[in-house]
Scaffold this active site. Structure first.
Site, short mmCIF file in Angstrom:
data_model
loop_
_atom_site.label_atom_id
_atom_site.label_comp_id
_atom_site.label_asym_id
_atom_site.label_seq_id
_atom_site.Cartn_x
_atom_site.Cartn_y
_atom_site.Cartn_z
N CYS A 65 0.82 -1.22 0.00
CA CYS A 65 0.00 0.00 0.00
C CYS A 65 0.85 1.26 0.00
O CYS A 65 1.68 1.47 0.88
CB CYS A 65 -0.93 -0.01 1.21
SG CYS A 65 -1.96 1.47 1.29
N ARG A 68 -0.09 4.56 2.99
CA ARG A 68 0.01 4.28 4.42
C ARG A 68 0.27 5.48 5.32
O ARG A 68 0.23 5.35 6.53
CB ARG A 68 1.09 3.21 4.66
CG ARG A 68 0.66 1.84 4.23
CD ARG A 68 1.74 0.82 4.49
NE ARG A 68 2.70 0.72 3.39
CZ ARG A 68 3.87 0.11 3.49
NH1 ARG A 68 4.26 -0.40 4.64
NH2 ARG A 68 4.68 0.03 2.44
N TRP A 232 -9.30 5.61 -0.15
CA TRP A 232 -9.82 6.23 -1.37
C TRP A 232 -8.97 5.75 -2.54
O TRP A 232 -7.89 5.18 -2.35
CB TRP A 232 -9.81 7.75 -1.27
CG TRP A 232 -8.51 8.31 -0.79
CD1 TRP A 232 -7.37 8.49 -1.51
CD2 TRP A 232 -8.21 8.73 0.56
NE1 TRP A 232 -6.37 8.99 -0.71
CE2 TRP A 232 -6.87 9.16 0.57
CE3 TRP A 232 -8.94 8.80 1.75
CZ2 TRP A 232 -6.24 9.64 1.72
CZ3 TRP A 232 -8.32 9.28 2.89
CH2 TRP A 232 -6.99 9.69 2.86
N GLU A 237 -5.37 3.40 -10.49
CA GLU A 237 -6.00 2.09 -10.29
C GLU A 237 -7.14 1.90 -11.29
O GLU A 237 -7.37 0.80 -11.79
CB GLU A 237 -6.56 1.98 -8.86
CG GLU A 237 -5.50 2.07 -7.79
CD GLU A 237 -6.09 1.85 -6.41
OE1 GLU A 237 -6.42 2.86 -5.74
OE2 GLU A 237 -6.26 0.69 -6.01
N1 ARG Z 1 -6.95 -1.76 -7.02
C1 ARG Z 1 -8.23 -2.06 -6.46
C2 ARG Z 1 -9.31 -1.54 -7.40
O1 ARG Z 1 -9.02 -0.92 -8.38
C3 ARG Z 1 -8.42 -1.42 -5.10
C4 ARG Z 1 -7.32 -1.71 -4.09
C5 ARG Z 1 -7.32 -0.77 -2.91
N2 ARG Z 1 -7.10 0.59 -3.32
C6 ARG Z 1 -7.15 1.65 -2.52
N3 ARG Z 1 -6.95 2.81 -3.06
N4 ARG Z 1 -7.38 1.55 -1.24
O2 ARG Z 1 -10.49 -1.69 -7.16
#
Ligand code: ARG
Length: 366
Positions: A65, A68, A232, A237
């Site tokens: 992560c 953090r 968030w 991602e």
């Molecule tokens: N990578 C995952 C997604 O696209 C989520 C993982 C957690 N990500 C976060 N920003 N807490 O759904």
């Protein structure tokens, strides 16, 4: 290797936890109590204070992560008393609402009693996936769970973005409960680009909050199998992975076309140009929708701050380099240019075996 006993794991955690909480004067008595409890019941129960700090330590220790820095802000919802389907459903819906917080996302974790609740969803909010006439619709990651939901009677319009119902058991042996999430609780963001109105015609969207529900939380030898938690999103991602990976939504060619980018020649970098504009669009769309999201440059800076905070606190920073680097322009962040020790500290979050693997008993299939 000798097996570490529950008492030993408890001791290590409680000692570290009480030190961090400046409660060392209460340590000896608490340890005695825990040893007694383990002798008679073969387990022990964390106080709410221990659990609230344990979940923060688990986040702080999670090598994958980048977010953090904010570990101390994780808010605990203690749902260990939830035992009925009605209570579990209410707790899950409450998490969605409290974590979303109207777009001002609050890092939140809901912890259920160990050995009871089993959540089948990978994330509490996730889009369904189907193969219709040999063509993929929606999120391919969800094809298995979608089939299971359909067998349980779930009906949907089969669009690319159908939110799956919650799927859970109140204990290992009880039947699967399937509950739709009331749509006002599911905040979503439509993806538009201020300079390329045509992008909107693709009707892309994503949900506001990733609430991971398929990990196990381990604290002081106790395993919390059901512990949905959220932070968030970081823009990449969604914009460099979920909408783009060929094994996910695979939208890059369509996006390039909508942006008027010629896709014939690799060396004209159409993929990179499309990715850049999509990343810009996702960040801009979340901002307009007032949904919290971080870009990867800011996230890397925040991670640098986390690293120096940890050094100051005399704790070793561990990390999984391959996960920490963002999938977009990784070498423009400091993370790319240094190694991280990928050793596992506890408390931590661990992957569970997928409930869809064969050896797992599916209560529906009998
Ligand atoms: N990578 C995952 C997604 O696209 C989520 C993982 C957690 N990500 C976060 N920003 N807490 O759904």
């Amino acid at each position: 290797m000798m097996k570490v006993t529950l008492v030993e794991e408890a001791r290590v955690f409680i000692a570290e936890c009480y030190k961090e909480l400046n409660k060392t004067s209460a340590l000896a008595q608490r340890l005695k109590q825990i040893e007694c409890e383990i002798k008679t019941t073969h387990t022990y129960k964390h106080t709410e204070e221990e659990l609230a700090h344990g979940v923060k330590m688990a986040w702080r220790n999670n090598n994958r992560c980048i977010g953090r820095l904010f570990w101390q802000q994780l808010q605990l919802i203690d749902a260990r008393s939830a035992t009925t389907a009605v209570e579990v459903e209410a707790a899950l819906l409450h998490h969605i609402e409290a974590g979303t917080n109207g777009g001002a996302i609050r890092p939140t974790i809901t912890v259920f009693e160990p050995g009871r609740v089993r959540i089948w969803n990978e994330q509490l909010i996730r889009y369904a996936g189907y193969i219709v006439d040999g063509k993929q619709i929606g999120d391919p990651l969800s094809n298995d769970i979608t089939k299971l939901c359909q067998r349980l009677g779930w009906q949907s319009n089969k669009t690319d973005f159908d939110v799956l119902p919650l799927l859970f058991q109140v204990d290992e042996h009880s039947p699967l409960c399937m509950r739709d999430i009331p749509s006002p609780l599911v905040k979503e963001v439509t993806i538009t680009h201020p300079d390329y109105p045509k992008l909107a015609e693709l009707s892309l969207k994503w949900y506001a909050v990733p609430i991971i529900a398929n990990m196990r939380l381990s604290i002081g030898g106790i395993s919390y199998e059901a512990c949905p938690f959220n932070g968030w999103y970081m823009g990449t991602e969604i914009a460099s992975r979920n909408l783009v990976d060929t094994a996910r939504y695979n939208k890059l060619p369509a996006i390039a076309t909508a942006l008027g980018i010629e896709t014939r020649k690799n060396r004209e970098l159409w993929q990179d140009r499309a990715l850049l504009e999509l990343n810009y669009a996702v960040l801009d769309s979340y901002k307009r929708a007032k949904v919290q999201m971080v870009d990867h440059h800011t996230a890397a800076k925040q991670f640098a701050q986390f690293e120096s905070n940890e050094v100051e606190a005399h704790r070793e920073v561990t990390g999984n380099w391959a996960w920490l680097i963002p999938p977009m322009s990784p070498a423009s962040t400091h993370i790319f240019h240094q190694p991280y020790a990928n050793t596992t500290k506890t408390p931590n979050f661990f992957y569970k075996k997928s409930l869809f693997e064969k050896e797992n008993h599916c209560p529906f299939q009998q």
